[in-house]
Motif scaffolding. Structure first.
Motif, PDB file in Angstrom:
ATOM      1  N   GLU A  62       2.667  -1.066   7.379  1.00  0.00           N
ATOM      2  CA  GLU A  62       2.545  -0.937   8.826  1.00  0.00           C
ATOM      3  C   GLU A  62       2.878   0.474   9.284  1.00  0.00           C
ATOM      4  OE1 GLU A  62       4.391  -3.798  11.399  1.00  0.00           O
ATOM      5  OE2 GLU A  62       4.094  -5.446   9.968  1.00  0.00           O
ATOM      6  N   ARG A  63       3.739   1.155   8.561  1.00  0.00           N
ATOM      7  CA  ARG A  63       4.188   2.489   8.961  1.00  0.00           C
ATOM      8  C   ARG A  63       3.492   3.545   8.106  1.00  0.00           C
ATOM      9  NH1 ARG A  63       8.889   1.947  12.008  1.00  0.00           N
ATOM     10  NH2 ARG A  63       9.823  -0.156  11.909  1.00  0.00           N
ATOM     11  N   PRO A  64       2.774   4.475   8.715  1.00  0.00           N
ATOM     12  CA  PRO A  64       2.047   5.485   7.931  1.00  0.00           C
ATOM     13  C   PRO A  64       2.954   6.385   7.100  1.00  0.00           C
ATOM     14  CG  PRO A  64       1.958   5.967  10.305  1.00  0.00           C
ATOM     15  CD  PRO A  64       2.515   4.609  10.161  1.00  0.00           C
ATOM     16  N   ILE A  65       4.186   6.647   7.584  1.00  0.00           N
ATOM     17  CA  ILE A  65       5.099   7.495   6.810  1.00  0.00           C
ATOM     18  C   ILE A  65       5.436   6.822   5.480  1.00  0.00           C
ATOM     19  CG2 ILE A  65       7.416   8.483   6.727  1.00  0.00           C
ATOM     20  CD1 ILE A  65       5.574  10.034   8.479  1.00  0.00           C
ATOM     21  N   GLU A  66       5.704   5.509   5.514  1.00  0.00           N
ATOM     22  CA  GLU A  66       6.008   4.784   4.284  1.00  0.00           C
ATOM     23  C   GLU A  66       4.798   4.779   3.350  1.00  0.00           C
ATOM     24  OE1 GLU A  66       7.308   0.916   5.368  1.00  0.00           O
ATOM     25  OE2 GLU A  66       9.149   1.602   6.347  1.00  0.00           O
ATOM     26  N   ALA A  67       3.611   4.613   3.925  1.00  0.00           N
ATOM     27  CA  ALA A  67       2.392   4.624   3.112  1.00  0.00           C
ATOM     28  C   ALA A  67       2.184   5.989   2.465  1.00  0.00           C
ATOM     29  CB  ALA A  67       1.185   4.259   3.973  1.00  0.00           C
ATOM     30  N   LEU A  68       2.419   7.046   3.245  1.00  0.00           N
ATOM     31  CA  LEU A  68       2.255   8.400   2.719  1.00  0.00           C
ATOM     32  C   LEU A  68       3.220   8.645   1.564  1.00  0.00           C
ATOM     33  CD1 LEU A  68       0.849  11.170   3.068  1.00  0.00           C
ATOM     34  CD2 LEU A  68       2.706  11.785   4.626  1.00  0.00           C
ATOM     35  N   THR A  69       4.467   8.232   1.729  1.00  0.00           N
ATOM     36  CA  THR A  69       5.460   8.394   0.659  1.00  0.00           C
ATOM     37  C   THR A  69       5.015   7.662  -0.604  1.00  0.00           C
ATOM     38  OG1 THR A  69       7.241   8.591   2.279  1.00  0.00           O
ATOM     39  CG2 THR A  69       7.863   8.020   0.019  1.00  0.00           C
ATOM     40  N   TRP A  70       4.543   6.423  -0.437  1.00  0.00           N
ATOM     41  CA  TRP A  70       4.084   5.653  -1.603  1.00  0.00           C
ATOM     42  C   TRP A  70       2.908   6.354  -2.284  1.00  0.00           C
ATOM     43  CZ3 TRP A  70      -0.069   3.410  -3.852  1.00  0.00           C
ATOM     44  CH2 TRP A  70       0.151   2.440  -4.835  1.00  0.00           C
ATOM     45  N   CYS A  71       1.967   6.860  -1.510  1.00  0.00           N
ATOM     46  CA  CYS A  71       0.774   7.497  -2.073  1.00  0.00           C
ATOM     47  C   CYS A  71       1.117   8.793  -2.816  1.00  0.00           C
ATOM     48  CB  CYS A  71      -0.242   7.790  -0.975  1.00  0.00           C
ATOM     49  SG  CYS A  71      -1.032   6.320  -0.309  1.00  0.00           S
ATOM     50  N   LEU A  72       2.145   9.483  -2.357  1.00  0.00           N
ATOM     51  CA  LEU A  72       2.531  10.726  -3.022  1.00  0.00           C
ATOM     52  C   LEU A  72       3.321  10.464  -4.303  1.00  0.00           C
ATOM     53  CD1 LEU A  72       3.524  12.971   0.031  1.00  0.00           C
ATOM     54  CD2 LEU A  72       1.356  12.900  -1.234  1.00  0.00           C
ATOM     55  N   GLU A  73       3.898   9.256  -4.406  1.00  0.00           N
ATOM     56  CA  GLU A  73       4.666   8.911  -5.606  1.00  0.00           C
ATOM     57  C   GLU A  73       3.871   8.065  -6.586  1.00  0.00           C
ATOM     58  OE1 GLU A  73       8.113   6.964  -4.106  1.00  0.00           O
ATOM     59  OE2 GLU A  73       9.068   8.819  -3.397  1.00  0.00           O
ATOM     60  N   MET A  95      -2.508   4.835  15.415  1.00  0.00           N
ATOM     61  CA  MET A  95      -1.186   4.411  14.935  1.00  0.00           C
ATOM     62  C   MET A  95      -0.128   5.305  15.572  1.00  0.00           C
ATOM     63  SD  MET A  95      -1.786   3.709  10.845  1.00  0.00           S
ATOM     64  CE  MET A  95      -2.256   5.411  10.528  1.00  0.00           C
ATOM     65  N   PRO A  96       1.092   4.779  15.783  1.00  0.00           N
ATOM     66  CA  PRO A  96       2.166   5.607  16.350  1.00  0.00           C
ATOM     67  C   PRO A  96       2.721   6.574  15.304  1.00  0.00           C
ATOM     68  CG  PRO A  96       2.998   3.432  15.802  1.00  0.00           C
ATOM     69  CD  PRO A  96       1.513   3.387  15.570  1.00  0.00           C
ATOM     70  N   ALA A  97       3.341   7.626  15.776  1.00  0.00           N
ATOM     71  CA  ALA A  97       4.019   8.632  14.923  1.00  0.00           C
ATOM     72  C   ALA A  97       3.016   9.508  14.184  1.00  0.00           C
ATOM     73  CB  ALA A  97       4.981   7.976  13.946  1.00  0.00           C
ATOM     74  N   MET A  98       1.999   8.902  13.606  1.00  0.00           N
ATOM     75  CA  MET A  98       1.000   9.668  12.858  1.00  0.00           C
ATOM     76  C   MET A  98      -0.325   8.925  12.918  1.00  0.00           C
ATOM     77  SD  MET A  98       0.881  10.555   8.771  1.00  0.00           S
ATOM     78  CE  MET A  98       2.596  11.037   8.757  1.00  0.00           C
ATOM     79  N   ASP A  99      -1.369   9.551  13.461  1.00  0.00           N
ATOM     80  CA  ASP A  99      -2.657   8.862  13.505  1.00  0.00           C
ATOM     81  C   ASP A  99      -3.375   8.992  12.163  1.00  0.00           C
ATOM     82  OD1 ASP A  99      -4.011  11.331  13.375  1.00  0.00           O
ATOM     83  OD2 ASP A  99      -4.196  11.464  15.561  1.00  0.00           O
ATOM     84  N   GLY A 100      -4.496   8.280  12.055  1.00  0.00           N
ATOM     85  CA  GLY A 100      -5.209   8.241  10.785  1.00  0.00           C
ATOM     86  C   GLY A 100      -5.732   9.594  10.332  1.00  0.00           C
TER      87      GLY A 100
END
Length: 366
Positions: A47-58, A70-75
Motif C-alpha cells: 500500500e505504501r510506495p516507500i515500502e515497495a521501493l525499499t523492497w524493489c531495491l533489495e 498515491m500519497p507521499a510519492m506518485d507513480g
C-alpha cells in the motif's frame, strides 16, 4: 560458468515476482489475486510506495504494477526512482491510470513505463497485459544469461591466449638462457624485481604484471651473438664488446612487429635496458626520461641480480656492495626513482631472492 547455470536454474524454478503498488486496499487485493491466478507468478503487494521501493531495491522483481495517484510519492516519481537503479534497466513496469490522464501517461513513458492499465481494473485486460510483460521479462533474462555465458566464454578464450602467450615468452627466454650463463632463477628474480619497482612507482598492478611477463625477454637478442663472445670466460676485447652491444637491437628486431602487446613491451625492454640515465649507455645513447620507463626499471632489476648472482666467470657480490653500486649509479647509470623505491622495498626484495634460487644457490644459502 557453473554459477551462472545454477543462478538461471534457480530463477526458472522460482515464481516470477510481480510487485503491485496501490494505496487503495480493494484494488490491491484484486490485482494481487489476479496475479496469483497466473501460473508461475507470485504477487508482492504494497500500500505504501516507500515500502515497495525499499523492497524493489533489495530484491529483484520481474514486473512492477504501480498506481499513479498515491500519497507521499506518485507513480511517476516511483518509476523515476526505480529506473535510477541500474539493475532495473530491463524491468517491465505497468502504470495504472484513468483513461483521461494522457499527460500523465506521456510523463510516465518518459520516465520509463512500458505499458498502462486503465481504471477500473478489467480482469480480461489485466491478465494478457501482465502475461505479455512477463514474457518480455523472460526474454530480457534469457538475453542477460546469453550475455553472461558469452562473457565467460570470452574470458576463458582470453585466458587461453594469455597462457599461450606466456608459454611463448617462457620458451623465448629459455632459448636465450641456453646460450648464456645466466640462469632461470636470475630471469625469475629480475622480472619480479621489475614488477615490484613498477608497483612501488605507482604505475598500477596491470603494468606491473605486463612487466613481469615481458622482462624475461630482455636478453633474447643474445641469440644472435656468437658463442665465442657470449661464453668467453674472461674480459671482452673492445671489438668483442662492440659485437655484444648489438644484442639489444637484435632482441628488438625479433620482437618488435608482434601482434602481442606483451611481446612489443619486451621489444622495448630488450632495446633500452642497457641505456644509462646520463646518456652514456647503448645502443642509442638515450638519457633521462627519453629512456622508456620499462627500460629504466629493468636496468635496475637486471644489474642488481646480475651482480648478486654467481657466474662461471665471477663470484656473487655481497648485497652491501651491490647496494653501494646502485646508490653510486643513482642519477648516472640508473633512474634515481627506480633505485629509491627498489631499496625502500628491501623486505620484498629479500623475499624474492629467497623464493627464486637455482639448486646450487639454494645449497649455498642452506
Amino acid at each position: 560458468m557453473e554459477t551462472n547455470t545454477a543462478t538461471m536454474d534457480s530463477r526458472e524454478s522460482a515464481p516470477m515476482k510481480v510487485v503491485v503498488v496501490d494505496d487503495t486496499p480493494l484494488n490491491l487485493v484484486l490485482m494481487g489475486k489476479l496475479v496469483d491466478r497466473l501460473p508461475g507468478t507470485q504477487a508482492h503487494t504494497f500500500e505504501r510506495p516507500i515500502e515497495a521501493l525499499t523492497w524493489c531495491l533489495e530484491n529483484e522483481a520481474d514486473l512492477i504494477i504501480v498506481d499513479y495517484m498515491m500519497p507521499a510519492m506518485d507513480g511517476v516519481e516511483f518509476i523515476r526512482r526505480i529506473r535510477a537503479n541500474r539493475r532495473a534497466d530491463d524491468l517491465p513496469i505497468l502504470m495504472v491510470t484513468a483513461s483521461h490522464e494522457r499527460s500523465v501517461r506521456y510523463e510516465a513513458l518518459e520516465c520509463g513505463a512500458n505499458d498502462f492499465l486503465t481504471k477500473p481494473i478489467d480482469g480480461h485486460e489485466f491478465e494478457p497485459r501482465v502475461r505479455n510483460m512477463l514474457k518480455l521479462r523472460e526474454a530480457h533474462l534469457a538475453t542477460r544469461q546469453r550475455a553472461e555465458t558469452l562473457a565467460e566464454e570470452v574470458r576463458k578464450a582470453t585466458a587461453e591466449i594469455v597462457d599461450r602467450e606466456r608459454e611463448t615468452i617462457t620458451r623465448l627466454s629459455r632459448a636465450a638462457e641456453f646460450r648464456d650463463p645466466e640462469t632461470g632463477a636470475h630471469i625469475q628474480r629480475m622480472s619480479h624485481y621489475s614488477a615490484l619497482i613498477a608497483e612501488r612507482l605507482g604505475h598500477g598492478h596491470a603494468f606491473a604484471q605486463d612487466l613481469l611477463m615481458a622482462a624475461p625477454m630482455h636478453d633474447v637478442g643474445k641469440l644472435g651473438i656468437p658463442d665465442t663472445i657470449l661464453l668467453k670466460p674472461g674480459r671482452l676485447t673492445t671489438d668483442e664488446f662492440e659485437v655484444m652491444k648489438r644484442h639489444p637491437q637484435i632482441g628488438y628486431d625479433i620482437l618488435k612487429e608482434s601482434s602481442s602487446s606483451i611481446l612489443r613491451l619486451g621489444a622495448t625492454i630488450a632495446l633500452t635496458h642497457h641505456e644509462k640515465f646520463d646518456g652514456s649507455g647503448y645502443p642509442r645513447g638515450l638519457a633521462g626520461d627519453s629512456i622508456p620507463l620499462e627500460g629504466r626499471i629493468v636496468a635496475v632489476a637486471d644489474v642488481f641480480d646480475a651482480l648478486t648472482s654467481e657466474r662461471p666467470y665471477k663470484p656473487a657480490w655481497p648485497l652491501a656492495r651491490a647496494i653501494g653500486l646502485l646508490r653510486e649509479g643513482r642519477g648516472s647509470h640508473f633512474d634515481p626513482n627506480c633505485v629509491d623505491v627498489f631499496l625502500q622495498s628491501w623486505d620484498e626484495v629479500q623475499l624474492i631472492r629467497q623464493r627464486f634460487q637455482d639448486e646450487h644457490e639454494s645449497a649455498a644459502v642452506a
